[in-house]
Scaffold this motif. Structure first.
Motif, PDB file in Angstrom:
ATOM      1  N   UNK A  50      35.806  43.527  38.486  1.00 23.75           N
ATOM      2  CA  UNK A  50      36.861  42.568  38.158  1.00 23.75           C
ATOM      3  C   UNK A  50      38.236  43.189  38.305  1.00 23.75           C
ATOM      4  N   UNK A  51      39.106  42.857  37.378  1.00 18.06           N
ATOM      5  CA  UNK A  51      40.467  43.384  37.360  1.00 18.06           C
ATOM      6  C   UNK A  51      40.749  43.962  35.973  1.00 18.06           C
ATOM      7  N   UNK A  52      41.906  44.567  35.836  1.00 21.78           N
ATOM      8  CA  UNK A  52      42.357  44.995  34.512  1.00 21.78           C
ATOM      9  C   UNK A  52      42.669  43.748  33.681  1.00 21.78           C
ATOM     10  N   UNK A  53      42.730  43.906  32.376  1.00 20.45           N
ATOM     11  CA  UNK A  53      43.055  42.796  31.471  1.00 20.45           C
ATOM     12  C   UNK A  53      44.437  42.245  31.836  1.00 20.45           C
ATOM     13  N   UNK A  54      44.573  40.924  31.934  1.00 22.65           N
ATOM     14  CA  UNK A  54      45.875  40.334  32.303  1.00 22.65           C
ATOM     15  C   UNK A  54      47.031  40.775  31.408  1.00 22.65           C
ATOM     16  N   UNK A  55      46.781  40.938  30.120  1.00 24.27           N
ATOM     17  CA  UNK A  55      47.862  41.372  29.223  1.00 24.27           C
ATOM     18  C   UNK A  55      48.246  42.822  29.476  1.00 24.27           C
ATOM     19  N   UNK A  56      47.299  43.660  29.904  1.00 21.34           N
ATOM     20  CA  UNK A  56      47.637  45.046  30.232  1.00 21.34           C
ATOM     21  C   UNK A  56      48.340  45.110  31.580  1.00 21.34           C
ATOM     22  N   UNK A  57      47.941  44.257  32.512  1.00 19.64           N
ATOM     23  CA  UNK A  57      48.664  44.188  33.790  1.00 19.64           C
ATOM     24  C   UNK A  57      50.126  43.832  33.527  1.00 19.64           C
ATOM     25  N   UNK A  58      50.362  42.863  32.647  1.00 17.07           N
ATOM     26  CA  UNK A  58      51.729  42.443  32.316  1.00 17.07           C
ATOM     27  C   UNK A  58      52.495  43.547  31.586  1.00 17.07           C
ATOM     28  N   UNK A  59      51.850  44.205  30.621  1.00 23.18           N
ATOM     29  CA  UNK A  59      52.507  45.288  29.876  1.00 23.18           C
ATOM     30  C   UNK A  59      52.854  46.443  30.817  1.00 23.18           C
ATOM     31  N   UNK A  60      51.950  46.735  31.744  1.00 27.30           N
ATOM     32  CA  UNK A  60      52.211  47.796  32.726  1.00 27.30           C
ATOM     33  C   UNK A  60      53.399  47.426  33.608  1.00 27.30           C
ATOM     34  N   UNK A  61      53.421  46.195  34.089  1.00 28.83           N
ATOM     35  CA  UNK A  61      54.516  45.739  34.951  1.00 28.83           C
ATOM     36  C   UNK A  61      55.853  45.814  34.225  1.00 28.83           C
ATOM     37  N   UNK A  62      55.857  45.481  32.944  1.00 26.26           N
ATOM     38  CA  UNK A  62      57.086  45.561  32.146  1.00 26.26           C
ATOM     39  C   UNK A  62      57.619  46.986  32.067  1.00 26.26           C
ATOM     40  N   UNK A  63      56.729  47.979  32.244  1.00 29.34           N
ATOM     41  CA  UNK A  63      57.114  49.385  32.154  1.00 29.34           C
ATOM     42  C   UNK A  63      57.237  50.026  33.542  1.00 29.34           C
ATOM     43  N   UNK A  64      57.054  49.217  34.591  1.00 27.33           N
ATOM     44  CA  UNK A  64      57.234  49.727  35.952  1.00 27.33           C
ATOM     45  C   UNK A  64      55.983  50.242  36.637  1.00 27.33           C
ATOM     46  N   UNK A  65      54.815  49.878  36.137  1.00 30.29           N
ATOM     47  CA  UNK A  65      53.544  50.326  36.726  1.00 30.29           C
ATOM     48  C   UNK A  65      52.768  49.124  37.245  1.00 30.29           C
ATOM     49  N   UNK A  66      52.030  49.326  38.317  1.00 29.40           N
ATOM     50  CA  UNK A  66      51.292  48.236  38.947  1.00 29.40           C
ATOM     51  C   UNK A  66      49.789  48.416  38.750  1.00 29.40           C
ATOM     52  N   UNK A  67      49.195  47.557  37.944  1.00 26.91           N
ATOM     53  CA  UNK A  67      47.740  47.572  37.741  1.00 26.91           C
ATOM     54  C   UNK A  67      47.058  46.418  38.472  1.00 26.91           C
ATOM     55  N   UNK A  68      47.796  45.699  39.286  1.00 24.78           N
ATOM     56  CA  UNK A  68      47.225  44.503  39.919  1.00 24.78           C
ATOM     57  C   UNK A  68      46.043  44.816  40.835  1.00 24.78           C
ATOM     58  N   UNK A  69      45.981  46.009  41.386  1.00 26.09           N
ATOM     59  CA  UNK A  69      44.882  46.380  42.272  1.00 26.09           C
ATOM     60  C   UNK A  69      43.754  47.124  41.586  1.00 26.09           C
ATOM     61  N   UNK A  70      43.830  47.289  40.269  1.00 27.88           N
ATOM     62  CA  UNK A  70      42.789  48.044  39.553  1.00 27.88           C
ATOM     63  C   UNK A  70      41.473  47.275  39.522  1.00 27.88           C
ATOM     64  N   UNK A  71      40.388  47.996  39.799  1.00 28.00           N
ATOM     65  CA  UNK A  71      39.042  47.453  39.682  1.00 28.00           C
ATOM     66  C   UNK A  71      38.272  48.331  38.703  1.00 28.00           C
ATOM     67  N   UNK A  72      37.849  47.802  37.555  1.00 26.04           N
ATOM     68  CA  UNK A  72      37.114  48.602  36.575  1.00 26.04           C
ATOM     69  C   UNK A  72      35.856  49.243  37.164  1.00 26.04           C
ATOM     70  N   UNK A  73      35.599  50.467  36.717  1.00 23.07           N
ATOM     71  CA  UNK A  73      34.423  51.232  37.140  1.00 23.07           C
ATOM     72  C   UNK A  73      33.765  51.844  35.915  1.00 23.07           C
ATOM     73  N   UNK A  74      32.500  52.129  36.034  1.00 28.20           N
ATOM     74  CA  UNK A  74      31.761  52.761  34.938  1.00 28.20           C
ATOM     75  C   UNK A  74      31.717  54.271  35.157  1.00 28.20           C
ATOM     76  N   UNK A  75      31.916  55.011  34.085  1.00 30.20           N
ATOM     77  CA  UNK A  75      31.878  56.466  34.166  1.00 30.20           C
ATOM     78  C   UNK A  75      30.445  56.935  34.407  1.00 30.20           C
ATOM     79  N   UNK A  76      30.314  58.030  35.141  1.00 32.61           N
ATOM     80  CA  UNK A  76      29.009  58.658  35.338  1.00 32.61           C
ATOM     81  C   UNK A  76      29.195  60.175  35.393  1.00 32.61           C
ATOM     82  N   UNK A  77      28.108  60.877  35.441  1.00 31.84           N
ATOM     83  CA  UNK A  77      28.152  62.342  35.424  1.00 31.84           C
ATOM     84  C   UNK A  77      28.940  62.881  36.618  1.00 31.84           C
TER      85      UNK A  77
END
Length: 145
Positions: A50-77
């Motif tokens: 999917x994408x990052x949470x819409x509210x975090x995308x907005x909070x990031x944009x307010x601070x000058x960071x772009x999360x619009x292209x983020x795709x969540x991934x699961x951690x592994x070893x």
């Protein structure tokens, strides 16, 4: 101040890779000026693909960071093995990372804020995401070149 060189590869991890860890990765990547390779992942696979949470995308944009292209991934070893430093957003995530990463990776696991948790904004209003972003941004300096 430490005599150790700063890590080159950093992995930030939260519960779902949906809010905190993607923003932390963006901050470290941008402020690291290309000297750091930063990835993020989560313990759960609820938002993978999917994408990052819409509210975090907005909070990031307010601070000058772009999360619009983020795709969540699961951690592994493999992700943990590859990193020089793995930064957990809270103590519960850190404990799970110890199980996933094994004893060989224990030395590289730590809390992002050193001795305290980054509060999880999930289920809270947009203001909680903005506060979380401010906390994450203010905690980045120890990891920057």
């Amino acid at each position: 101040m430490t005599d150790r060189p700063l890590p080159r590869r950093i992995l930030t991890v939260c519960l779902g890779n949906y809010c905190r860890s993607p923003f932390a990765a963006a901050v470290l990547s941008v402020r690291g000026g290309g000297a750091l390779e930063v990835r993020s992942a989560g313990l759960l696979d609820l938002w993978v693909g999917g994408t990052a949470h819409p509210s975090m995308i907005a909070a990031a944009a307010d601070r000058g960071y772009d999360l619009s292209g983020h795709t969540p991934a699961r951690v592994d070893r493999h992700l943990i093995d590859r990193a020089d430093l793995v930064l957990a957003m809270d103590r519960s995530v850190l404990e799970e990372l110890r199980a996933v990463g094994g004893a060989a990776n224990e030395r590289k696991l730590r809390l992002y804020l050193g001795d305290r948790d980054v509060p999880d904004p999930m289920g809270k209003p947009a203001s909680a995401f903005a506060e979380c972003a401010a906390i994450i941004e203010s905690g980045a300096d120890p990891y920057l070149p």
